[in-house]
Design a protein around this motif. Sequence first.
Motif, PDB file in Angstrom:
ATOM      1  N   SER A  10       0.837  -1.210   0.000  1.00 38.33           N
ATOM      2  CA  SER A  10       0.000   0.000   0.000  1.00 38.33           C
ATOM      3  C   SER A  10       0.859   1.242   0.000  1.00 38.33           C
ATOM      4  N   TYR A  11       0.261   2.339  -0.492  1.00 37.18           N
ATOM      5  CA  TYR A  11       0.826   3.676  -0.302  1.00 37.18           C
ATOM      6  C   TYR A  11      -0.168   4.367   0.626  1.00 37.18           C
ATOM      7  N   GLY A  12       0.127   4.437   1.901  1.00 38.12           N
ATOM      8  CA  GLY A  12      -0.852   4.989   2.839  1.00 38.12           C
ATOM      9  C   GLY A  12      -2.174   4.243   2.688  1.00 38.12           C
ATOM     10  N   PRO A  13      -3.246   4.967   2.412  1.00 40.83           N
ATOM     11  CA  PRO A  13      -4.547   4.287   2.311  1.00 40.83           C
ATOM     12  C   PRO A  13      -4.770   3.579   0.971  1.00 40.83           C
ATOM     13  N   VAL A  14      -3.879   3.823  -0.013  1.00 36.92           N
ATOM     14  CA  VAL A  14      -4.096   3.233  -1.353  1.00 36.92           C
ATOM     15  C   VAL A  14      -3.547   1.801  -1.379  1.00 36.92           C
ATOM     16  N   LYS A  15      -4.455   0.844  -1.564  1.00 38.02           N
ATOM     17  CA  LYS A  15      -4.020  -0.556  -1.638  1.00 38.02           C
ATOM     18  C   LYS A  15      -3.601  -0.855  -3.069  1.00 38.02           C
ATOM     19  N   ALA A  16      -2.289  -0.814  -3.328  1.00 37.85           N
ATOM     20  CA  ALA A  16      -1.816  -0.938  -4.711  1.00 37.85           C
ATOM     21  C   ALA A  16      -1.738  -2.400  -5.160  1.00 37.85           C
ATOM     22  N   LEU A  17      -1.445  -3.314  -4.217  1.00 33.89           N
ATOM     23  CA  LEU A  17      -1.415  -4.753  -4.533  1.00 33.89           C
ATOM     24  C   LEU A  17      -2.187  -5.489  -3.449  1.00 33.89           C
ATOM     25  N   GLY A  34      -2.074  -4.714 -17.829  1.00 32.03           N
ATOM     26  CA  GLY A  34      -3.213  -4.075 -17.159  1.00 32.03           C
ATOM     27  C   GLY A  34      -3.163  -2.582 -17.392  1.00 32.03           C
ATOM     28  N   ALA A  35      -4.251  -1.925 -17.111  1.00 34.42           N
ATOM     29  CA  ALA A  35      -4.387  -0.496 -17.387  1.00 34.42           C
ATOM     30  C   ALA A  35      -3.490   0.336 -16.468  1.00 34.42           C
ATOM     31  N   ASN A  36      -3.434   1.639 -16.720  1.00 35.74           N
ATOM     32  CA  ASN A  36      -2.764   2.573 -15.816  1.00 35.74           C
ATOM     33  C   ASN A  36      -3.289   2.387 -14.410  1.00 35.74           C
ATOM     34  N   GLY A  37      -2.385   2.346 -13.456  1.00 29.99           N
ATOM     35  CA  GLY A  37      -2.818   2.263 -12.067  1.00 29.99           C
ATOM     36  C   GLY A  37      -3.204   0.862 -11.612  1.00 29.99           C
ATOM     37  N   ALA A  38      -3.003  -0.129 -12.472  1.00 35.57           N
ATOM     38  CA  ALA A  38      -3.374  -1.510 -12.094  1.00 35.57           C
ATOM     39  C   ALA A  38      -2.468  -2.056 -10.999  1.00 35.57           C
ATOM     40  N   GLY A  39      -1.242  -1.479 -10.888  1.00 35.84           N
ATOM     41  CA  GLY A  39      -0.311  -1.948  -9.858  1.00 35.84           C
ATOM     42  C   GLY A  39       0.940  -2.599 -10.421  1.00 35.84           C
ATOM     43  N   LYS A  40       1.156  -2.479 -11.715  1.00 35.83           N
ATOM     44  CA  LYS A  40       2.261  -3.199 -12.374  1.00 35.83           C
ATOM     45  C   LYS A  40       3.635  -2.735 -11.866  1.00 35.83           C
ATOM     46  N   THR A  41       3.833  -1.420 -11.864  1.00 36.24           N
ATOM     47  CA  THR A  41       5.130  -0.903 -11.411  1.00 36.24           C
ATOM     48  C   THR A  41       5.333  -1.204  -9.933  1.00 36.24           C
ATOM     49  N   THR A  42       4.269  -1.066  -9.159  1.00 36.62           N
ATOM     50  CA  THR A  42       4.368  -1.377  -7.723  1.00 36.62           C
ATOM     51  C   THR A  42       4.769  -2.838  -7.527  1.00 36.62           C
ATOM     52  N   LEU A  43       4.241  -3.704  -8.366  1.00 34.81           N
ATOM     53  CA  LEU A  43       4.587  -5.123  -8.260  1.00 34.81           C
ATOM     54  C   LEU A  43       6.096  -5.321  -8.479  1.00 34.81           C
ATOM     55  N   ASP A 158      10.635  -2.983 -16.675  1.00 32.52           N
ATOM     56  CA  ASP A 158       9.450  -2.131 -16.538  1.00 32.52           C
ATOM     57  C   ASP A 158       9.254  -1.264 -17.783  1.00 32.52           C
ATOM     58  N   GLU A 159       8.209  -1.523 -18.527  1.00 27.30           N
ATOM     59  CA  GLU A 159       7.789  -0.711 -19.689  1.00 27.30           C
ATOM     60  C   GLU A 159       8.907  -0.390 -20.672  1.00 27.30           C
ATOM     61  N   PRO A 160       9.610  -1.408 -21.181  1.00 29.54           N
ATOM     62  CA  PRO A 160      10.686  -1.082 -22.117  1.00 29.54           C
ATOM     63  C   PRO A 160      10.199  -0.408 -23.397  1.00 29.54           C
ATOM     64  N   GLU A 191       4.203  -4.300 -18.972  1.00 30.74           N
ATOM     65  CA  GLU A 191       3.927  -3.561 -20.211  1.00 30.74           C
ATOM     66  C   GLU A 191       2.516  -3.014 -20.291  1.00 30.74           C
ATOM     67  N   GLN A 192       2.413  -1.798 -20.850  1.00 33.09           N
ATOM     68  CA  GLN A 192       1.110  -1.249 -21.255  1.00 33.09           C
ATOM     69  C   GLN A 192       0.764  -1.796 -22.634  1.00 33.09           C
ATOM     70  N   ASN A 193       1.822  -2.023 -23.425  1.00 31.96           N
ATOM     71  CA  ASN A 193       1.657  -2.463 -24.798  1.00 31.96           C
ATOM     72  C   ASN A 193       1.416  -3.974 -24.810  1.00 31.96           C
TER      73      ASN A 193
HETATM   74  P1  ATP Z   1       1.267   2.921 -14.746  1.00 33.07           P
HETATM   75  O1  ATP Z   1       1.379   2.149 -15.965  1.00 33.07           O
HETATM   76  O2  ATP Z   1       0.444   4.171 -14.880  1.00 33.07           O
HETATM   77  O3  ATP Z   1       2.581   3.160 -14.061  1.00 33.07           O
HETATM   78  P2  ATP Z   1       0.773   0.768 -12.933  1.00 33.07           P
HETATM   79  O4  ATP Z   1      -0.069  -0.386 -13.341  1.00 33.07           O
HETATM   80  O5  ATP Z   1       2.254   0.589 -12.982  1.00 33.07           O
HETATM   81  O6  ATP Z   1       0.373   2.034 -13.762  1.00 33.07           O
HETATM   82  P3  ATP Z   1       1.195   1.642 -10.239  1.00 33.07           P
HETATM   83  O7  ATP Z   1       2.057   2.784 -10.680  1.00 33.07           O
HETATM   84  O8  ATP Z   1       1.839   0.484  -9.615  1.00 33.07           O
HETATM   85  O9  ATP Z   1       0.323   1.135 -11.481  1.00 33.07           O
HETATM   86  O10 ATP Z   1       0.059   2.239  -9.284  1.00 33.07           O
HETATM   87  C1  ATP Z   1      -0.860   1.433  -8.553  1.00 33.07           C
HETATM   88  C2  ATP Z   1      -1.702   2.326  -7.651  1.00 33.07           C
HETATM   89  O11 ATP Z   1      -0.884   2.928  -6.661  1.00 33.07           O
HETATM   90  C3  ATP Z   1      -2.389   3.474  -8.372  1.00 33.07           C
HETATM   91  O12 ATP Z   1      -3.638   3.683  -7.749  1.00 33.07           O
HETATM   92  C4  ATP Z   1      -1.459   4.642  -8.137  1.00 33.07           C
HETATM   93  O13 ATP Z   1      -2.180   5.852  -8.165  1.00 33.07           O
HETATM   94  C5  ATP Z   1      -0.945   4.346  -6.742  1.00 33.07           C
HETATM   95  N1  ATP Z   1       0.420   4.861  -6.549  1.00 33.07           N
HETATM   96  C6  ATP Z   1       1.513   4.561  -7.292  1.00 33.07           C
HETATM   97  N2  ATP Z   1       2.617   5.170  -6.804  1.00 33.07           N
HETATM   98  C7  ATP Z   1       2.207   5.885  -5.727  1.00 33.07           C
HETATM   99  C8  ATP Z   1       2.869   6.739  -4.779  1.00 33.07           C
HETATM  100  N3  ATP Z   1       4.187   6.953  -4.852  1.00 33.07           N
HETATM  101  N4  ATP Z   1       2.112   7.302  -3.812  1.00 33.07           N
HETATM  102  C9  ATP Z   1       0.790   7.070  -3.727  1.00 33.07           C
HETATM  103  N5  ATP Z   1       0.100   6.282  -4.555  1.00 33.07           N
HETATM  104  C10 ATP Z   1       0.790   5.691  -5.556  1.00 33.07           C
END
Ligand code: ATP
Length: 234
Positions: A10-17, A34-43, A158-160, A191-193
């Motif tokens: 999580s990022y604070g209250p945001v449950k990213a994974l 997955g779409a923007n914000g799906a959690g890929k980079t966080t993973l 990540d997103e080459p 990947e987004q692509n």
């Molecule tokens: P993108 O392709 O846009 O990078 P993604 O699938 O990689 O999207 P993440 O960047 O992992 O997704 O984001 C997952 C969730 O965590 C989203 O809701 C995003 O807004 C939130 N998030 C990502 N980074 C942070 C951060 N540093 N602080 C707070 N929330 C974040």
Amino acid sequence: MLEVSELSASYGPVKALQGVSFEVPDRTITAVLGANGAGKTTLLRTVSGLIRPQSGTVTLDGADITHAAPERMSRLGLTHVPEGRGVITELTVTENLRLGELGRARNGDPVSMDRVWEMFPKLADRRSAFAGTLSGGERQMLVIARALMATPKVLLLDEPSLGLAPRIVAQIFDLVRTLVDEQGLSVLLVEQNARSALSIADLGVVLNLGKVVTTQEAHALAADEGLRHAYLGF
Ligand code: ATP
């Protein structure tokens, strides 16, 4: 084999994974889509130790590496290539590559410069150029080549394809496939692509709002019109 089990972050209250599980078998490419914000980079950041998970485990060949620091991950054979093609612009291509050796995995056979030039002929042509003069595609090749200097078993990419022309994306993806087939690497590719990623991947993991929607063989995912339209954008 890399195994991700019930990973939550999580990022604070945001449950990213939320309870993400999947495997990256040896010598395969697993694409996380997955779409923007799906959690890929966080993973990727959580797997490579940059973000501390709230729960869940990451194991590499059965060893628990969940809480290993990023430098140790690299020593254990897991190298992360973050989004953004960070090269040191004031150093030459060769000097940037040498930096990759600093994180060399303990059990890896060193990769010779000659081998790198063979695999990346475009970089060989520019070996004495400052990295700041490279094109986007060449920089992407340089960050992948630099990661190989650390002799990883598993490469996290990540997103080459970001911002590159389709022809260059195809070249980079072909190169990644060759590295897996000929060097025995395993790749976790974010990947987004989705269309291009599935064309070279063995497995696809679809993420949505931090959860795994499905994990399937790449060709099956690419053929599933419903999933494609709902989550993959093609
Ligand atoms: P993108 O392709 O846009 O990078 P993604 O699938 O990689 O999207 P993440 O960047 O992992 O997704 O984001 C997952 C969730 O965590 C989203 O809701 C995003 O807004 C939130 N998030 C990502 N980074 C942070 C951060 N540093 N602080 C707070 N929330 C974040």
